[in-house]
Enzyme design. Structure first.
Site, PDB file in Angstrom:
ATOM      1  N   SER A 233     -42.301 -36.636 -48.831  1.00 40.47           N
ATOM      2  CA  SER A 233     -42.126 -36.106 -50.221  1.00 40.47           C
ATOM      3  C   SER A 233     -40.768 -36.928 -50.412  1.00 40.47           C
ATOM      4  O   SER A 233     -40.351 -37.948 -50.611  1.00 40.47           O
ATOM      5  CB  SER A 233     -42.102 -34.851 -50.235  1.00 40.47           C
ATOM      6  OG  SER A 233     -42.127 -34.383 -51.385  1.00 40.47           O
TER       7      SER A 233
ATOM      8  N   LYS B  13     -39.421 -40.760 -50.240  1.00 40.87           N
ATOM      9  CA  LYS B  13     -38.475 -41.676 -51.053  1.00 40.87           C
ATOM     10  C   LYS B  13     -37.628 -42.123 -50.560  1.00 40.87           C
ATOM     11  O   LYS B  13     -37.197 -43.510 -50.722  1.00 40.87           O
ATOM     12  CB  LYS B  13     -38.211 -40.781 -52.249  1.00 40.87           C
ATOM     13  CG  LYS B  13     -39.232 -40.081 -53.406  1.00 40.87           C
ATOM     14  CD  LYS B  13     -38.755 -39.169 -54.261  1.00 40.87           C
ATOM     15  CE  LYS B  13     -39.403 -37.837 -54.463  1.00 40.87           C
ATOM     16  NZ  LYS B  13     -40.713 -37.709 -55.308  1.00 40.87           N
TER      17      LYS B  13
ATOM     18  N   TRP C  43     -49.629 -33.737 -58.243  1.00 41.62           N
ATOM     19  CA  TRP C  43     -48.298 -33.803 -58.709  1.00 41.62           C
ATOM     20  C   TRP C  43     -47.782 -35.158 -58.328  1.00 41.62           C
ATOM     21  O   TRP C  43     -47.011 -35.733 -58.953  1.00 41.62           O
ATOM     22  CB  TRP C  43     -47.438 -32.708 -58.159  1.00 41.62           C
ATOM     23  CG  TRP C  43     -46.081 -32.418 -58.631  1.00 41.62           C
ATOM     24  CD1 TRP C  43     -45.102 -32.655 -57.699  1.00 41.62           C
ATOM     25  CD2 TRP C  43     -45.744 -32.105 -59.754  1.00 41.62           C
ATOM     26  NE1 TRP C  43     -43.778 -32.464 -58.504  1.00 41.62           N
ATOM     27  CE2 TRP C  43     -44.228 -32.365 -59.872  1.00 41.62           C
ATOM     28  CE3 TRP C  43     -46.139 -32.042 -61.019  1.00 41.62           C
ATOM     29  CZ2 TRP C  43     -43.162 -32.108 -60.703  1.00 41.62           C
ATOM     30  CZ3 TRP C  43     -45.198 -31.646 -62.097  1.00 41.62           C
ATOM     31  CH2 TRP C  43     -43.853 -31.619 -62.068  1.00 41.62           C
TER      32      TRP C  43
ATOM     33  N   HIS D 124     -49.985 -31.079 -50.404  1.00 41.74           N
ATOM     34  CA  HIS D 124     -48.803 -31.686 -50.046  1.00 41.74           C
ATOM     35  C   HIS D 124     -48.340 -31.124 -48.723  1.00 41.74           C
ATOM     36  O   HIS D 124     -47.731 -29.976 -48.711  1.00 41.74           O
ATOM     37  CB  HIS D 124     -47.851 -31.327 -51.146  1.00 41.74           C
ATOM     38  CG  HIS D 124     -46.780 -32.204 -51.160  1.00 41.74           C
ATOM     39  ND1 HIS D 124     -46.676 -33.486 -51.325  1.00 41.74           N
ATOM     40  CD2 HIS D 124     -45.338 -31.572 -51.094  1.00 41.74           C
ATOM     41  CE1 HIS D 124     -45.328 -33.733 -51.345  1.00 41.74           C
ATOM     42  NE2 HIS D 124     -44.675 -32.613 -51.328  1.00 41.74           N
TER      43      HIS D 124
HETATM   44  C1  GTR Z   1     -40.895 -31.560 -55.572  1.00 42.37           C
HETATM   45  C2  GTR Z   1     -40.806 -32.790 -56.409  1.00 42.37           C
HETATM   46  C3  GTR Z   1     -41.480 -34.013 -55.680  1.00 42.37           C
HETATM   47  C4  GTR Z   1     -41.266 -34.118 -54.049  1.00 42.37           C
HETATM   48  C5  GTR Z   1     -41.521 -32.704 -53.516  1.00 42.37           C
HETATM   49  C6  GTR Z   1     -40.971 -32.636 -52.090  1.00 42.37           C
HETATM   50  O1  GTR Z   1     -40.794 -30.451 -56.162  1.00 42.37           O
HETATM   51  O2  GTR Z   1     -41.087 -32.657 -57.556  1.00 42.37           O
HETATM   52  O3  GTR Z   1     -40.809 -35.125 -56.263  1.00 42.37           O
HETATM   53  O4  GTR Z   1     -40.284 -34.727 -53.783  1.00 42.37           O
HETATM   54  O5  GTR Z   1     -40.361 -31.593 -54.323  1.00 42.37           O
HETATM   55  O6  GTR Z   1     -39.822 -33.096 -51.825  1.00 42.37           O
HETATM   56  O7  GTR Z   1     -41.567 -31.603 -51.446  1.00 42.37           O
END
Ligand code: GTR
Length: 413
Positions: A249, A253, A340, A391
Site C-alpha cells: 500500500s 508506493k 479503492w 486490502h
Molecule cells: C489508504 C490510501 C491508499 C493506501 C492505503 C494504505 O487509505 O488511500 O492510497 O495507500 O491507505 O496505505 O493502506
C-alpha cells in the site's frame, strides 16, 4: 436444511464484511463541505477513453529505440518528472551516518536463523534520528543469500524482531525456510505518517527552504529504505546484488519510488500500491489524485496537488514509474476486493511498462485481460497476481513473491 443453515451462518458474516468495506470507503471519500464533491468511480464501463503518455516518446518528440537511448535520455527525463511533479526532491543537505550492529543472536528462530539488529543513525543540523533495521539470515546458508527488505507501514508488532508476535505481513520464519534473508524497518523511524508541516522525522533534519518540488513523506521513506540498503550491501552473509525491496500500500508506493531511484535494489515487490503507486491515474477508478492529496497532503510534493481533478495534465502516468524498474524483476500484486486501489488499473500499468523491458532484450507480452484470482501470471522479469479478499499483505502474497524470486532474483537474471 443444511443449505439454510449454511446461508444463516454465512450471511451475517458477509454483511459484516461488506459493512467494514463500506465504512472504510466512506471514511476515505467523506469530503469536507468546502471541497468539490466527486463521486468515486467503481464502474469499469465509466472508465472513458483516456490517453496515456507514450512511454517511449521523449518530451521533445524523440522516439526511443534502444536501451542506450532509454538509459541516457528517457529514463533520466522520467525520473526528473516524477521527482518534480509527484514525489519530490531529496534536499542536498549534508548529513552524517553511523551504522552499528547493536545485537546479534546466532540462535534466533530455534537455531534456524541469525538475528542482527542494526541501528542506522543520521545526524544533521544538530539533530539526529535512528532507523532500526532488523535482519534474519538463514543459518543453513553456505554462501551469501538473496534478501527481502520490507518497508513496514503498519504497527511495529508486525515486524516483531523478538518473534513473540508473528504476522503474515512479515512472515519471517517462512521466508527463512525458503533460503532467503529477511529484513524490515519501521517507516515511522524515518518520518512520521502525518501532516505535521515537515518539521519532524528526516524532514526536520534535512529540510532547509521548502519549495513546490520538495520531497514528501513517501520520498522520505524511500530514502530510508536506501539507508537500510547501505548496510545490507556490506553484510558478507547477503548477496549484495540480490536484495529486493517489498512494500504494501503506502509502503508499496514507497518501494516503487525507492527502486526507481536506487538501482542497487535488484527487485521490486509492490503489493496493492494503488493510486500514486502502481495504478493508472488517468483511469480515475477508485482513489484519485484529488482524494489522495486530500487524505494524505504530506505524501507527495506540493506540485502534485496541481493535478487534482486534472490527471490528463500530469506529464507522466504510473506505468512509467513501473518502467523505471526495468530491466530488474518487478512484481505487482493486488487484491480482488481492493477496488479503492484499482486492481485492473494496476495490471494495465504493468502491461504498459513492457516496452521498456523489451528494450533490454526480453520478448514479453501479457494478455489484455488480467488473470483470475490467485493465479499469478509472469513473463520473464514481470509478474502480477490478484489475490482473493481485501486490502492486505498475507502469507499467500509472500508465497507468490518467493516463487517468482526463485526464478529471477535467486538465479540472477
Ligand atoms: C489508504 C490510501 C491508499 C493506501 C492505503 C494504505 O487509505 O488511500 O492510497 O495507500 O491507505 O496505505 O493502506
Amino acid at each position: 436444511m443444511k443449505r439454510i443453515f449454511l446461508v444463516l451462518l454465512i450471511l451475517p458474516l458477509q454483511i459484516f464484511a461488506q459493512k467494514e468495506i463500506n465504512k472504510q470507503d466512506s471514511i476515505k471519500t467523506a469530503n469536507p463541505p468546502t471541497e468539490k464533491i466527486v463521486e468515486i468511480n467503481y464502474d469499469e464501463s465509466k472508465v472513458s477513453g483516456y490517453i496515456l503518455p507514450d512511454l517511449l516518446t521523449c518530451t521533445d518528440g524523440q522516439k526511443i529505440l534502444t536501451k542506450k537511448q532509454w538509459i541516457s535520455k528517457r529514463r533520466t527525463e522520467l525520473l526528473e518528472l516524477f521527482t518534480t511533479q509527484v514525489y519530490g526532491r531529496v534536499p542536498e543537505t549534508s548529513y552524517e551516518k553511523s551504522i552499528k550492529i547493536v545485537q546479534t543472536d546466532p540462535n534466533a528462530m530455534d537455531g534456524r536463523a541469525t538475528l542482527k539488529l542494526v541501528d542506522i543513525t543520521i545526524t544533521a543540523q544538530q539533530k539526529s534520528l535512528t532507523i532500526r533495521l532488523g535482519l534474519f539470515i538463514p543459518n543453513k546458508a553456505t554462501k551469501p543469500v538473496p534478501a527481502f527488505l520490507l518497508i513496514c507501514n503498519r504497527a511495529p508488532k508486525n515486524i516483531d524482531f523478538t518473534r513473540k508476535e508473528k504476522s503474515e505481513f512479515w512472515p519471517a520464519e517462512e521466508v527463512i525456510a525458503r533460503g532467503y534473508a529477511v529484513a524490515a524497518f519501521d517507516n515511522a523511524d524515518v518520518d512520521p505518517d502525518k501532516d505535521d508541516g515537515f518539521i519532524n522525522g528526516i524532514h526536520g533534519l534535512l529540510d532547509t527552504k521548502r519549495t513546490p518540488e520538495s520531497w514528501g513523506t513517501i520520498a522520505a521513506w524511500a530514502w530510508g529504505a536506501s539507508r537500510c540498503l547501505d548496510y545490507l550491501v556490506t553484510d558478507k552473509q547477503i548477496a549484495p546484488d540480490k536484495i529486493a525491496v517489498v512494500g504494501h500500500s503506502r509502503g508499496a508506493k514507497t518501494a516503487l519510488w525507492a527502486g526507481a531511484l536506487d538501482q542497487r535494489f535488484a527487485m521490486v515487490i509492490c503489493n496493492e500500491a494503488g493510486c500514486g503507486g502502481s495504478s493508472l491515474s488517468r483511469r480515475k477508478y477508485g482513489e484519485t489524485i484529488f482524494e489522495i492529496n486530500r487524505g494524505f497532503p504530506h505524501w507527495f510534493c506540493a506540485n502534485y496537488k496541481s493535478y487534482n481533478h486534472k490527471e490528463d495534465a500530469l506529464p507522466v502516468d504510473q506505468h512509467e514509474l513501473l518502467a523505471l524498474i526495468a530491466p530488474r524483476p518487478l512484481y505487482v500484486a493486488s487484491a480482488e476486493r481492493d477496488r479503492w486501489g484499482d486492481p485492473f488499473g494496476q495490471y494495465l500499468a504493468l502491461r504498459e511498462s513492457i516496452p521498456a523491458y523489451n528494450l533490454f532484450g526480453s520478448k514479453c507480452d501479457l494478455p489484455p485481460s488480467s488473470p483470475p484470482v490467485n493465479s499469478p501470471v509472469s513473463c520473464e522479469n514481470l509478474a502480477y497476481h490478484v489475490r482473493d479478499g481485501v486490502h492486505n499483505l498475507l502469507l499467500k502474497d509472500w508465497d507468490y513473491f518467493m516463487d517468482f524470486a526463485d526464478k529471477t532474483l535467486k538465479q540472477k537474471f
